[in-house]
Design a protein around this motif. Structure first.
Motif, mmCIF file in Angstrom:
data_model
loop_
_atom_site.group_PDB
_atom_site.id
_atom_site.type_symbol
_atom_site.label_atom_id
_atom_site.label_comp_id
_atom_site.label_asym_id
_atom_site.label_seq_id
_atom_site.Cartn_x
_atom_site.Cartn_y
_atom_site.Cartn_z
ATOM 1 N N ALA A 118 0.830 -1.206 0.000
ATOM 2 C CA ALA A 118 0.000 0.000 0.000
ATOM 3 C C ALA A 118 0.862 1.252 0.000
ATOM 4 O O ALA A 118 0.549 2.242 -0.660
ATOM 5 N N LEU A 138 2.049 1.768 -3.469
ATOM 6 C CA LEU A 138 0.977 2.321 -4.292
ATOM 7 C C LEU A 138 0.774 3.800 -4.024
ATOM 8 O O LEU A 138 0.518 4.587 -4.935
ATOM 9 N N ALA A 139 0.883 4.200 -2.745
ATOM 10 C CA ALA A 139 0.646 5.596 -2.383
ATOM 11 C C ALA A 139 1.675 6.522 -3.026
ATOM 12 O O ALA A 139 1.398 7.701 -3.245
ATOM 13 N N ARG A 164 2.902 6.115 -6.048
ATOM 14 C CA ARG A 164 2.740 6.137 -7.498
ATOM 15 C C ARG A 164 2.055 7.423 -7.932
ATOM 16 O O ARG A 164 1.214 7.974 -7.231
ATOM 17 N N SER A 197 -0.463 9.976 -9.660
ATOM 18 C CA SER A 197 -1.894 9.890 -9.945
ATOM 19 C C SER A 197 -2.128 9.974 -11.446
ATOM 20 O O SER A 197 -1.391 10.645 -12.170
ATOM 21 N N ARG A 237 -7.584 8.859 -11.528
ATOM 22 C CA ARG A 237 -7.286 8.747 -10.092
ATOM 23 C C ARG A 237 -6.615 10.037 -9.636
ATOM 24 O O ARG A 237 -5.414 10.093 -9.403
ATOM 25 N N TYR A 287 -3.108 6.953 -5.247
ATOM 26 C CA TYR A 287 -3.413 5.679 -4.611
ATOM 27 C C TYR A 287 -3.330 5.771 -3.088
ATOM 28 O O TYR A 287 -3.158 4.762 -2.410
ATOM 29 N N ALA A 343 -5.160 3.490 -0.662
ATOM 30 C CA ALA A 343 -4.707 2.106 -0.496
ATOM 31 C C ALA A 343 -4.094 1.918 0.888
ATOM 32 O O ALA A 343 -4.204 0.843 1.481
ATOM 33 N N SER A 394 -4.860 9.795 2.866
ATOM 34 C CA SER A 394 -4.165 8.537 3.112
ATOM 35 C C SER A 394 -3.957 8.452 4.612
ATOM 36 O O SER A 394 -4.514 9.248 5.368
#
Length: 313
Positions: A82, A85-86, A88, A90, A94, A98, A101, A261
């Motif tokens: 996660a 992913l955070a 990555r 946008s 999106r 992320y 996640a 997040s």
């Protein structure tokens, strides 16, 4: 999210400000670092060793502890994934990236830990009914090694446990494992000295209760973030009152605060005002929420007159 209110000129209508940064009490934390990989590899190797030792010694306590460790290895994998992913970028759809996640991973980790506690409790109750002789010496040695490994892994996440839910989840997982391991060591020692094998499941049930108490806060926080509740430690009414102290601000509405997040907080608000220098007011408002509440990702709309869909403004 903020709502669009008709059309206004540049000075008095949709004056939006956007600023991106780590939010609030959820300070900047690099959750995608080496700690997850190290914890994952070390604990996965130990799970295999501990389960084999449990089979060899006839100890269901060691096998149950290995199962608990395995659930935490999976939890670390989810948290690390996660965090990756955070980070990555946008995409066009999106727009928030992320980040959520990390919230879903924190929620999954809490549920996984509760499930592991249930499995331990089930095994403990079974052992109360059917106590069996075990190799207490081997149990103590393997569980002691597990305690050192789990405690060391937990200490890697201790510093960030109050600023990031995933770091908190990893910390709780590893501390829970360390508690279980030391409980198994103690139980093995008592069994070795007295022969009372029923001590093992009794200690296990006590440890489960402690773990569940510690997990409740993680579960509650992650559910709240999943529901876009304001993060714990962020006082929404205090933010509203602070906006009203800005010169010229007469009303605040559509104020929303939520977690993008586990480490970043966002805010939107509409500010009614009577100032001519709307740009200065916007800068003051952004600086205030960043300095006083640590929220860097804020979207503000300034309104110089009551709007049709907000007659009370």
């Amino acid at each position: 999210m903020a709502h669009a209110h008709g059309s206004h000129d540049d000075d008095h209508g949709h004056d939006h400000g956007h600023s991106h940064g780590p939010g609030g009490h959820h300070g900047p934390v690099d959750t995608g670092d080496w700690r997850y990989a190290v914890g994952l590899v070390v604990n996965l190797v130990f799970v295999g060793i501990e389960f084999g030792a449990g089979l060899f010694s006839g100890s269901t306590a060691l096998m149950a502890d290995a199962g608990h460790n395995l659930s935490d290895v999976l939890g670390l994998a989810m948290a690390g994934g996660a965090a990756w992913l955070a980070r990555r970028a946008s995409g066009s759809q999106r727009t928030y990236g992320y980040g959520k996640a990390t919230v879903l991973a924190a929620l999954a980790n809490a549920l996984l830990l509760i499930f592991a506690c249930g499995a331990i409790a089930f095994e403990a109750v079974r052992r109360l009914a059917e106590p069996a002789p075990v190799m207490s010496g081997l149990i103590m040695i393997v569980a002691a090694i597990g305690f050192v490994i789990n405690l060391g892994t937990a200490l890697m996440f201790m510093r960030d446990q109050h600023t990031d839910l995933n770091a908190k989840g990893a910390y709780l997982h590893m501390m829970a494992d360390a508690a279980v391991s030391i409980g198994v060591v103690i139980a093995g020692g008592v069994i070795w000295m007295t022969g009372w094998s029923i001590i093992d499941p009794l200690v296990s049930l006590g440890i489960v209760a402690v773990i569940l108490i510690g997990t409740w806060g993680l579960l509650k926080d992650s559910v709240n973030l999943a529901l876009d509740v304001a993060p714990r430690g962020v006082d929404v009414e205090a933010i509203r009152a602070a906006f009203l102290t800005l010169p010229g601000v007469t009303a605040v509405h559509d104020l929303h605060v939520w977690g993008l997040s586990t480490t970043e907080t966002a805010l939107t608000a509409h500010l009614c005002h009577g100032r001519a220098d709307a740009g200065d007011l916007l800068n003051e408002a952004h600086a205030m929420v960043r300095a006083r509440f640590g929220i860097g990702h804020a979207t503000l709309q300034l309104e110089a007159e009551p709007l049709a869909d907000c007659p009370a403004c």
